[in-house]
Design an enzyme around this catalytic site. Structure first.
Site, PDB file in Angstrom:
ATOM      1  N   CYS A  50       0.843  -1.204   0.000  1.00 42.30           N
ATOM      2  CA  CYS A  50       0.000   0.000   0.000  1.00 42.30           C
ATOM      3  C   CYS A  50       0.873   1.247   0.000  1.00 42.30           C
ATOM      4  O   CYS A  50       1.760   1.387   0.846  1.00 42.30           O
ATOM      5  CB  CYS A  50      -0.902  -0.002   1.236  1.00 42.30           C
ATOM      6  SG  CYS A  50      -1.701   1.592   1.530  1.00 42.30           S
ATOM      7  N   CYS A  53       0.364   3.300   3.513  1.00 43.45           N
ATOM      8  CA  CYS A  53       0.732   2.797   4.834  1.00 43.45           C
ATOM      9  C   CYS A  53       2.063   3.419   5.296  1.00 43.45           C
ATOM     10  O   CYS A  53       2.920   3.749   4.477  1.00 43.45           O
ATOM     11  CB  CYS A  53       0.870   1.271   4.808  1.00 43.45           C
ATOM     12  SG  CYS A  53      -0.686   0.390   5.064  1.00 43.45           S
ATOM     13  N   HIS A 113      -4.314   0.393   7.958  1.00 45.48           N
ATOM     14  CA  HIS A 113      -4.785   0.194   6.583  1.00 45.48           C
ATOM     15  C   HIS A 113      -6.270  -0.155   6.509  1.00 45.48           C
ATOM     16  O   HIS A 113      -6.957   0.204   5.548  1.00 45.48           O
ATOM     17  CB  HIS A 113      -3.948  -0.924   5.952  1.00 45.48           C
ATOM     18  CG  HIS A 113      -4.226  -1.163   4.505  1.00 45.48           C
ATOM     19  ND1 HIS A 113      -3.760  -0.329   3.516  1.00 45.48           N
ATOM     20  CD2 HIS A 113      -4.926  -2.142   3.883  1.00 45.48           C
ATOM     21  CE1 HIS A 113      -4.159  -0.797   2.347  1.00 45.48           C
ATOM     22  NE2 HIS A 113      -4.876  -1.891   2.534  1.00 45.48           N
ATOM     23  N   ASN A 153     -13.187   9.781  -2.041  1.00 38.38           N
ATOM     24  CA  ASN A 153     -13.736   8.721  -2.885  1.00 38.38           C
ATOM     25  C   ASN A 153     -13.574   7.446  -2.101  1.00 38.38           C
ATOM     26  O   ASN A 153     -12.470   7.131  -1.665  1.00 38.38           O
ATOM     27  CB  ASN A 153     -12.928   8.543  -4.177  1.00 38.38           C
ATOM     28  CG  ASN A 153     -13.027   9.753  -5.069  1.00 38.38           C
ATOM     29  OD1 ASN A 153     -14.086  10.339  -5.224  1.00 38.38           O
ATOM     30  ND2 ASN A 153     -11.908  10.130  -5.670  1.00 38.38           N
ATOM     31  N   SER A 161      -8.469   4.662  -5.318  1.00 37.46           N
ATOM     32  CA  SER A 161      -7.383   3.846  -5.851  1.00 37.46           C
ATOM     33  C   SER A 161      -6.879   2.873  -4.797  1.00 37.46           C
ATOM     34  O   SER A 161      -6.051   2.027  -5.085  1.00 37.46           O
ATOM     35  CB  SER A 161      -6.249   4.761  -6.304  1.00 37.46           C
ATOM     36  OG  SER A 161      -5.874   5.617  -5.245  1.00 37.46           O
ATOM     37  N   HIS A 164      -6.972   2.105   1.875  1.00 37.82           N
ATOM     38  CA  HIS A 164      -6.431   2.784   3.060  1.00 37.82           C
ATOM     39  C   HIS A 164      -7.263   4.050   3.326  1.00 37.82           C
ATOM     40  O   HIS A 164      -7.547   4.794   2.395  1.00 37.82           O
ATOM     41  CB  HIS A 164      -4.956   3.141   2.812  1.00 37.82           C
ATOM     42  CG  HIS A 164      -4.219   3.497   4.061  1.00 37.82           C
ATOM     43  ND1 HIS A 164      -3.274   2.688   4.631  1.00 37.82           N
ATOM     44  CD2 HIS A 164      -4.342   4.576   4.871  1.00 37.82           C
ATOM     45  CE1 HIS A 164      -2.814   3.266   5.742  1.00 37.82           C
ATOM     46  NE2 HIS A 164      -3.458   4.415   5.902  1.00 37.82           N
ATOM     47  N   HIS A 166      -8.401   7.465   3.512  1.00 38.50           N
ATOM     48  CA  HIS A 166      -7.775   8.720   3.068  1.00 38.50           C
ATOM     49  C   HIS A 166      -8.780   9.578   2.320  1.00 38.50           C
ATOM     50  O   HIS A 166      -9.827   9.100   1.903  1.00 38.50           O
ATOM     51  CB  HIS A 166      -6.585   8.430   2.146  1.00 38.50           C
ATOM     52  CG  HIS A 166      -6.992   7.872   0.795  1.00 38.50           C
ATOM     53  ND1 HIS A 166      -7.393   6.562   0.625  1.00 38.50           N
ATOM     54  CD2 HIS A 166      -7.074   8.444  -0.437  1.00 38.50           C
ATOM     55  CE1 HIS A 166      -7.691   6.347  -0.654  1.00 38.50           C
ATOM     56  NE2 HIS A 166      -7.520   7.486  -1.326  1.00 38.50           N
ATOM     57  N   GLN A 168      -8.848  13.362  -0.379  1.00 40.09           N
ATOM     58  CA  GLN A 168      -8.038  14.263  -1.194  1.00 40.09           C
ATOM     59  C   GLN A 168      -8.457  15.697  -0.932  1.00 40.09           C
ATOM     60  O   GLN A 168      -9.596  15.963  -0.551  1.00 40.09           O
ATOM     61  CB  GLN A 168      -8.234  13.970  -2.673  1.00 40.09           C
ATOM     62  CG  GLN A 168      -7.782  12.594  -3.118  1.00 40.09           C
ATOM     63  CD  GLN A 168      -7.655  12.535  -4.634  1.00 40.09           C
ATOM     64  OE1 GLN A 168      -7.046  13.417  -5.256  1.00 40.09           O
ATOM     65  NE2 GLN A 168      -8.236  11.518  -5.225  1.00 40.09           N
TER      66      GLN A 168
HETATM   67  P1  H2U Z   1      -8.025   8.304  -4.599  1.00 38.78           P
HETATM   68  O1  H2U Z   1      -8.012   7.019  -3.864  1.00 38.78           O
HETATM   69  O2  H2U Z   1      -9.259   9.126  -4.333  1.00 38.78           O
HETATM   70  O3  H2U Z   1      -7.727   8.083  -6.062  1.00 38.78           O
HETATM   71  O4  H2U Z   1      -6.813   9.178  -4.001  1.00 38.78           O
HETATM   72  C1  H2U Z   1      -5.489   8.752  -4.026  1.00 38.78           C
HETATM   73  C2  H2U Z   1      -4.584   9.835  -4.576  1.00 38.78           C
HETATM   74  O5  H2U Z   1      -3.252   9.482  -4.239  1.00 38.78           O
HETATM   75  C3  H2U Z   1      -4.623   9.977  -6.086  1.00 38.78           C
HETATM   76  O6  H2U Z   1      -5.046  11.288  -6.412  1.00 38.78           O
HETATM   77  C4  H2U Z   1      -2.381   9.925  -5.244  1.00 38.78           C
HETATM   78  C5  H2U Z   1      -3.176   9.766  -6.525  1.00 38.78           C
HETATM   79  O7  H2U Z   1      -2.762  10.731  -7.455  1.00 38.78           O
HETATM   80  N1  H2U Z   1      -1.164   9.126  -5.170  1.00 38.78           N
HETATM   81  C6  H2U Z   1       0.020   9.737  -4.798  1.00 38.78           C
HETATM   82  O8  H2U Z   1       0.048  10.946  -4.594  1.00 38.78           O
HETATM   83  N2  H2U Z   1       1.148   8.983  -4.658  1.00 38.78           N
HETATM   84  C7  H2U Z   1       1.202   7.642  -4.892  1.00 38.78           C
HETATM   85  O9  H2U Z   1       2.235   7.021  -4.709  1.00 38.78           O
HETATM   86  C8  H2U Z   1       0.015   6.934  -5.417  1.00 38.78           C
HETATM   87  C9  H2U Z   1      -1.262   7.731  -5.462  1.00 38.78           C
HETATM   88 ZN    ZN Z   2      -2.343   1.149   3.742  1.00 32.77          ZN
END
Ligand code: H2U
Ligand code: ZN
Length: 338
Positions: A50, A53, A113, A153, A161, A164, A166, A168
């Site tokens: 992840c 994490c 996580h 999201n 994505s 975990h 989180h 934005q």
């Molecule tokens: P979402 O799960 O809402 O997609 O948010 C995760 C964000 O994390 C996504 O905008 C960023 C992605 O650009 N990200 C990073 O900044 N670094 C990473 O190593 C992977 C994802």
């Molecule tokens: Zn995690």
């Protein structure tokens, strides 16, 4: 008066001044479309793969610190960049463009996580609220930033994505479309009636009761009368406040509490981690007072009848008007029973 539990009708959203078509009789129709189940595999406390994490490397190569509560970092794939010079282009009013400076961040809610808002403890959630306030203030204080959009999201279905916990934050120079529609409506309402649209709406919903899902000292969760998504909700602060930074300590606890209660109801509805996009709407950070704004959040979850049948905005909705098959009142009643 028509019967809004049976007759097709339109409802008006006074915040966006758009209509939604409600077709209460349509839930009986057969469904042979796509069935997609959210991956519900139990998550471990820590996932070595992840990128959120503690201690793990992110996609860009940076390693996360061994954080122990919330953790904020600049998005490695930011949609907006701070150095972008302000400029605009206009060709005959037909080809119009503006450069858009901004800053995108990711906020991890906790090191663990497999936590979610619904199963985090009050103290941990309060820390998340405090972090949102700090970020709103810090980003909003930058001269080029006039709006700070905090959103989450959740679930692959909504584009998250990673499971975990989180959210934005995208902060921009321009007012995003939804905020700008709401701002115009709030201003027009205040001009015409001398009151706050959302203060009035919260009062009406508390006395009607049938669309209320949760309530505590500081906040109210309702399925709005004009909801588009099947189990859409709005979380509204009871006092007239225009931004998250004006919440008292008790109200910050109240926000943590209502978010936990609301998302826990969602998770119980179909017995799966309920996917949604949620986010705050509040005062722009352009330096003006903007007392017309009234702090609130929207939850937009796509699931309709089970973990496998979801709502899409297609066809008539893309080309004409959004539509829903169950009334806001019946959705609220369902959420109150779980
Ligand atoms: P979402 O799960 O809402 O997609 O948010 C995760 C964000 O994390 C996504 O905008 C960023 C992605 O650009 N990200 C990073 O900044 N670094 C990473 O190593 C992977 C994802
Ligand atoms: Zn995690």
């Amino acid at each position: 008066m028509f019967d809004w539990t049976k007759d097709p009708h339109r409802r008006f959203n006074p915040l966006t001044r758009e209509w939604v078509l409600v077709s209460p009789h349509r839930t009986e129709r057969p469904w042979q479309g796509q069935m997609e189940a959210e991956a519900v595999a139990a998550q471990p406390d820590y996932d070595a793969g992840c990128y959120l994490c503690p201690g793990n490397p992110r996609a860009g190569g940076v390693r996360n610190p061994a954080y122990s509560s919330t953790f904020v970092f600049d998005n490695d794939f930011a949609a907006l960049k701070p150095g972008t010079p302000l400029d605009r282009f206009d060709q005959d009013g037909l080809l119009r463009a503006e450069s858009e400076p901004g800053l995108c961040r990711v906020v991890c809610f906790a090191p663990r996580h497999n936590l979610t808002i619904a199963n985090m403890e009050a103290a941990g959630l309060r820390k998340v609220v405090d972090t949102w306030v700090e970020q709103y203030q810090e980003l909003g204080a930058r001269p080029e930033i006039d709006y700070v959009q905090i959103f989450e999201n959740r679930g692959a279905m909504m584009g998250a994505s990673n499971p975990h916990p989180h959210c934005q934050i995208w902060s921009s120079h321009a007012l995003p479309n939804e905020i700008s529609k709401e701002q115009e409506s709030l201003l027009a309402w205040r001009e015409q009636r001398g009151t706050c649209l959302l203060c009035e709406y919260a009062r009406l919903e508390r006395s009607a009761g049938e669309r209320v899902v949760e309530e505590n000292q500081a906040f109210l969760t309702v399925v709005p009368f004009w909801a588009v998504w099947p189990f859409e909700t709005m979380v509204i602060v009871k006092r007239h406040l225009s931004s998250i930074e004006q919440l008292t300590g008790e109200e910050r606890d109240g926000l943590a509490d209502i978010l936990k209660r609301t998302t826990a109801r969602y998770d119980r509805l179909f017995d799966v981690p309920f996917p949604y996009s949620m986010g705050f709407h509040q005062r722009p950070t352009d330096g003006a007072a903007h007392d017309e704004h009234h702090l609130h959040l929207h939850f937009y979850p796509p699931l309709l009848r089970s973990a496998t049948v979801r709502k899409f905005l297609v066809g008539y909705e893309m080309l004409a008007t959004p539509q829903r098959d169950i009334t806001a009142e019946s959705a609220a009643a369902r959420l109150r029973t779980v």
